[in-house]
Write a protein that holds these residues in place. Structure first.
Motif, PDB file in Angstrom:
ATOM      1  N   GLN A  90      99.710  66.799  37.900  1.00 14.80           N
ATOM      2  CA  GLN A  90     100.878  65.956  37.707  1.00 14.80           C
ATOM      3  C   GLN A  90     102.128  66.682  38.208  1.00 14.80           C
ATOM      4  O   GLN A  90     102.280  67.891  38.016  1.00 14.80           O
ATOM      5  CB  GLN A  90     101.023  65.603  36.234  1.00 14.80           C
ATOM      6  CG  GLN A  90     101.982  64.455  35.971  1.00 14.80           C
ATOM      7  CD  GLN A  90     101.946  64.025  34.519  1.00 14.80           C
ATOM      8  OE1 GLN A  90     101.331  64.672  33.700  1.00 14.80           O
ATOM      9  NE2 GLN A  90     102.614  62.926  34.212  1.00 14.80           N
ATOM     10  N   ASN A  91     103.045  65.948  38.817  1.00 14.13           N
ATOM     11  CA  ASN A  91     104.215  66.595  39.425  1.00 14.13           C
ATOM     12  C   ASN A  91     105.144  67.209  38.383  1.00 14.13           C
ATOM     13  O   ASN A  91     105.796  68.225  38.652  1.00 14.13           O
ATOM     14  CB  ASN A  91     104.977  65.588  40.290  1.00 14.13           C
ATOM     15  CG  ASN A  91     105.430  64.374  39.488  1.00 14.13           C
ATOM     16  OD1 ASN A  91     105.078  64.206  38.324  1.00 14.13           O
ATOM     17  ND2 ASN A  91     106.227  63.513  40.108  1.00 14.13           N
ATOM     18  N   TYR A  95     106.796  70.997  38.321  1.00 15.35           N
ATOM     19  CA  TYR A  95     108.252  71.165  38.275  1.00 15.35           C
ATOM     20  C   TYR A  95     108.683  72.007  37.072  1.00 15.35           C
ATOM     21  O   TYR A  95     109.599  72.819  37.166  1.00 15.35           O
ATOM     22  CB  TYR A  95     108.916  69.788  38.230  1.00 15.35           C
ATOM     23  CG  TYR A  95     110.423  69.848  38.265  1.00 15.35           C
ATOM     24  CD1 TYR A  95     111.088  70.173  39.443  1.00 15.35           C
ATOM     25  CD2 TYR A  95     111.178  69.598  37.125  1.00 15.35           C
ATOM     26  CE1 TYR A  95     112.474  70.240  39.485  1.00 15.35           C
ATOM     27  CE2 TYR A  95     112.567  69.662  37.156  1.00 15.35           C
ATOM     28  CZ  TYR A  95     113.202  69.988  38.346  1.00 15.35           C
ATOM     29  OH  TYR A  95     114.575  70.065  38.379  1.00 15.35           O
ATOM     30  N   THR A 116     110.650  61.974  41.469  1.00 13.00           N
ATOM     31  CA  THR A 116     109.794  60.935  42.059  1.00 13.00           C
ATOM     32  C   THR A 116     110.106  60.755  43.542  1.00 13.00           C
ATOM     33  O   THR A 116     109.187  60.622  44.372  1.00 13.00           O
ATOM     34  CB  THR A 116     110.019  59.604  41.320  1.00 13.00           C
ATOM     35  OG1 THR A 116     109.692  59.775  39.941  1.00 13.00           O
ATOM     36  CG2 THR A 116     109.152  58.511  41.911  1.00 13.00           C
ATOM     37  N   THR A 119     108.581  63.626  45.347  1.00 12.66           N
ATOM     38  CA  THR A 119     107.117  63.490  45.405  1.00 12.66           C
ATOM     39  C   THR A 119     106.710  62.515  46.504  1.00 12.66           C
ATOM     40  O   THR A 119     105.766  62.776  47.269  1.00 12.66           O
ATOM     41  CB  THR A 119     106.582  63.017  44.051  1.00 12.66           C
ATOM     42  OG1 THR A 119     106.985  63.942  43.032  1.00 12.66           O
ATOM     43  CG2 THR A 119     105.069  62.922  44.077  1.00 12.66           C
ATOM     44  N   LYS A 120     107.397  61.388  46.610  1.00 16.39           N
ATOM     45  CA  LYS A 120     107.098  60.426  47.674  1.00 16.39           C
ATOM     46  C   LYS A 120     107.343  61.042  49.053  1.00 16.39           C
ATOM     47  O   LYS A 120     106.597  60.793  50.002  1.00 16.39           O
ATOM     48  CB  LYS A 120     107.955  59.173  47.507  1.00 16.39           C
ATOM     49  CG  LYS A 120     107.630  58.360  46.263  1.00 16.39           C
ATOM     50  CD  LYS A 120     108.538  57.148  46.163  1.00 16.39           C
ATOM     51  CE  LYS A 120     108.219  56.321  44.936  1.00 16.39           C
ATOM     52  NZ  LYS A 120     109.113  55.136  44.813  1.00 16.39           N
ATOM     53  N   CYS A 128     101.283  66.837  50.862  1.00 19.63           N
ATOM     54  CA  CYS A 128     100.413  66.633  49.708  1.00 19.63           C
ATOM     55  C   CYS A 128      99.903  65.193  49.715  1.00 19.63           C
ATOM     56  O   CYS A 128     100.485  64.309  50.349  1.00 19.63           O
ATOM     57  CB  CYS A 128     101.156  66.901  48.390  1.00 19.63           C
ATOM     58  SG  CYS A 128     101.810  68.572  48.205  1.00 19.63           S
ATOM     59  N   VAL A 130      99.588  62.093  47.340  1.00 15.59           N
ATOM     60  CA  VAL A 130     100.264  61.635  46.126  1.00 15.59           C
ATOM     61  C   VAL A 130      99.707  60.276  45.724  1.00 15.59           C
ATOM     62  O   VAL A 130      99.312  59.473  46.574  1.00 15.59           O
ATOM     63  CB  VAL A 130     101.796  61.547  46.347  1.00 15.59           C
ATOM     64  CG1 VAL A 130     102.363  62.903  46.704  1.00 15.59           C
ATOM     65  CG2 VAL A 130     102.145  60.541  47.427  1.00 15.59           C
ATOM     66  N   GLU A 132     100.197  57.267  42.260  1.00 19.31           N
ATOM     67  CA  GLU A 132     100.879  56.905  41.018  1.00 19.31           C
ATOM     68  C   GLU A 132      99.879  56.333  40.032  1.00 19.31           C
ATOM     69  O   GLU A 132      99.046  55.485  40.382  1.00 19.31           O
ATOM     70  CB  GLU A 132     101.972  55.879  41.306  1.00 19.31           C
ATOM     71  CG  GLU A 132     102.830  55.551  40.090  1.00 19.31           C
ATOM     72  CD  GLU A 132     103.908  54.544  40.406  1.00 19.31           C
ATOM     73  OE1 GLU A 132     104.785  54.311  39.550  1.00 19.31           O
ATOM     74  OE2 GLU A 132     103.883  53.974  41.528  1.00 19.31           O
ATOM     75  N   TRP A 137     103.202  60.401  38.331  1.00 16.27           N
ATOM     76  CA  TRP A 137     102.818  60.736  39.701  1.00 16.27           C
ATOM     77  C   TRP A 137     101.978  62.002  39.721  1.00 16.27           C
ATOM     78  O   TRP A 137     102.285  62.974  39.032  1.00 16.27           O
ATOM     79  CB  TRP A 137     104.063  60.929  40.568  1.00 16.27           C
ATOM     80  CG  TRP A 137     104.736  59.643  40.925  1.00 16.27           C
ATOM     81  CD1 TRP A 137     105.669  58.985  40.207  1.00 16.27           C
ATOM     82  CD2 TRP A 137     104.505  58.865  42.103  1.00 16.27           C
ATOM     83  NE1 TRP A 137     106.045  57.823  40.845  1.00 16.27           N
ATOM     84  CE2 TRP A 137     105.349  57.728  42.024  1.00 16.27           C
ATOM     85  CE3 TRP A 137     103.687  59.013  43.222  1.00 16.27           C
ATOM     86  CZ2 TRP A 137     105.390  56.760  42.997  1.00 16.27           C
ATOM     87  CZ3 TRP A 137     103.731  58.037  44.196  1.00 16.27           C
ATOM     88  CH2 TRP A 137     104.562  56.934  44.091  1.00 16.27           C
ATOM     89  N   TYR A 138     100.910  61.977  40.559  1.00 18.37           N
ATOM     90  CA  TYR A 138     100.039  63.137  40.734  1.00 18.37           C
ATOM     91  C   TYR A 138     100.099  63.572  42.199  1.00 18.37           C
ATOM     92  O   TYR A 138     100.201  62.738  43.116  1.00 18.37           O
ATOM     93  CB  TYR A 138      98.598  62.812  40.347  1.00 18.37           C
ATOM     94  CG  TYR A 138      98.356  62.801  38.856  1.00 18.37           C
ATOM     95  CD1 TYR A 138      97.791  63.895  38.218  1.00 18.37           C
ATOM     96  CD2 TYR A 138      98.713  61.700  38.081  1.00 18.37           C
ATOM     97  CE1 TYR A 138      97.568  63.898  36.846  1.00 18.37           C
ATOM     98  CE2 TYR A 138      98.507  61.689  36.712  1.00 18.37           C
ATOM     99  CZ  TYR A 138      97.935  62.796  36.105  1.00 18.37           C
ATOM    100  OH  TYR A 138      97.728  62.813  34.750  1.00 18.37           O
ATOM    101  N   ILE A 139     100.026  64.874  42.400  1.00 18.96           N
ATOM    102  CA  ILE A 139     100.066  65.433  43.750  1.00 18.96           C
ATOM    103  C   ILE A 139      98.883  66.368  43.944  1.00 18.96           C
ATOM    104  O   ILE A 139      98.378  66.964  42.996  1.00 18.96           O
ATOM    105  CB  ILE A 139     101.392  66.183  44.019  1.00 18.96           C
ATOM    106  CG1 ILE A 139     101.597  67.288  42.977  1.00 18.96           C
ATOM    107  CG2 ILE A 139     102.571  65.239  44.023  1.00 18.96           C
ATOM    108  CD1 ILE A 139     102.867  68.094  43.199  1.00 18.96           C
TER     109      ILE A 139
END
Length: 386
Positions: A90-91, A95, A116, A119-120, A128, A130, A132, A137-139
């Motif tokens: 998870q982002n 962070y 977010t 991440t996008k 990465c 990515v 949702e 959000w997951y990376i």
């Protein structure tokens, strides 16, 4: 006078300041200055050093923001690569670990306003993968290191080579079975029908017919004449001999299938080449001899030129291909730990032809052995490592 010592306000404030981050609203990214309260931040904004930094930034504000954005992106991606690798995470977790560093670049100083949005952007630029989810959000980091890509290509090539070996083995078995049948087409299976008996007289007739089918005419003659037939006929001996040859081939193929290809190939007494650049030009592309293998993937190498001893990982080494006619050791596959002679090299297929020189397959000629599956022998072979 105020209290002095460990419990003084100044000492307590210093410990709070050294403990970690404080309020972001009182942090100046331009001067990299953290203030403890609103009054301190106001004094800092009125200071001469801060005014000087503002004048420098006003000359080219886009350049300053681009520098902060580039630094933030590099540190963030480096943290993902080092801490999580190619795992899906998870982002927010990444962070939170990133901001634990007191000297990190704050996101409000970059071109991205929210996590977010950043991440996008990582997914759009291809850094990465990515996605949702209801949890956020997951990376997932995409490793584009040339060494990693080369290793994946080698694994794919090995899998393809194993499949080709299985296909050749299946064709070989089919050819042997066809030769064993003398080129004849396989006989059709008999069709069985339901037995219906209308009277008791048919019972004895069926028994006589079954006896003649099961034993055959020759057996009936032998039983009728009272003689015992001990020695098998010539046709039966040939059929038994053919079955034995087929059984032997099947056993060999089963043994070949049971042999699992290992992911480690280090062996004491072989010559290797150092391929990592982390040790400097002194050892890069230099040859050495493996003296000891530890934990299957670590080798103690003695360099041939300098005599230095190094402890290296398997990924930092590669095999050495000698000239034709030299002795090598097979390091992987069906003929693992078998000594052989190098007959020829196929540079287009990155493989070689070997003549086995030990074991029960001694004298057998084997084609298509990949470069990474054998290496030059240095002196006598030491005890095999399990």
């Amino acid at each position: 006078m105020g209290k002095e010592g460990f419990l003084s306000p100044k000492a307590i404030g210093n410990r709070i300041k050294a403990k970690g981050l404080q309020k972001l609203r009182w942090y100046c990214q331009m001067c990299q200055k953290q203030c403890r309260d609103e009054n301190g931040f106001k004094c800092h904004c009125m200071s001469e050093s801060h005014q000087r930094q503002l004048l420098l930034a006003s000359e080219d504000p886009n350049k300053i923001m681009d520098n902060f954005s580039q630094e933030f992106k590099n540190d963030f991606i480096e943290l993902i690569k080092r801490r999580f690798g190619t795992k899906r995470v998870q982002n927010n977790i990444v962070y939170n670990e990133y901001i634990n560093d007191r000297e990190h670049v704050h996101m409000n100083s970059t071109q991205w306003e929210t996590l977010t949005e950043f991440t996008k952007w990582l997914g759009k630029e291809g850094f990465c993968k990515v996605d949702e989810t209801p949890k956020g959000w997951y990376i997932q980091y995409i490793d584009r290191d040339p060494e990693t890509i080369r290793r994946q290509e080698e694994l794919e090539r090995k899998k393809k080579q194993d499949l080709d070996d299985q296909e050749r083995s299946a064709k070989f078995i089919e050819e042997q079975v066809r030769r064993g049948q003398g080129g004849r087409e396989p006989e059709e299976a008999p069709v069985f029908t339901e037995l219906k008996r209308e009277s008791e007289e048919e019972k004895s007739m069926f028994l006589i017919f079954f006896y003649s089918v099961a034993l055959g005419p020759s057996a009936l003659k032998a039983a009728g004449s009272g003689k015992r037939k001990d020695a098998p006929s010539t046709s039966e001996a040939k059929e038994k001999k053919k079955k034995s040859a087929l059984d032997e081939i099947m056993e060999m193929e089963e043994q070949k299938k049971r042999s699992v290809r290992a992911d480690h190939w280090l062996h004491p007494g072989i010559v290797i080449k150092v391929v990592t650049k982390r040790l400097g030009e002194k050892y890069h592309k230099k040859k050495g001899v493996i003296k000891e293998v530890q934990d299957k993937y670590t080798a103690v190498v003695k360099m041939i030129d300098t005599g230095d001893k190094l402890k290296l990982d398997q990924s930092h080494l590669e095999t050495v291909i000698p000239a034709p006619g030299k002795r090598v050791l097979v390091l992987n596959g069906v003929y693992r730990d078998t000594e052989a002679l190098l007959d020829s090299i196929d540079e287009r297929k990155f493989s070689a032809t070997l003549t086995l020189d030990s074991g029960r397959m001694k004298g057998r000629r084997v084609d298509g052995i990949a470069y990474e599956d054998f290496s030059k022998i240095a002196g006598s072979i030491m005890t095999s490592v399990t």
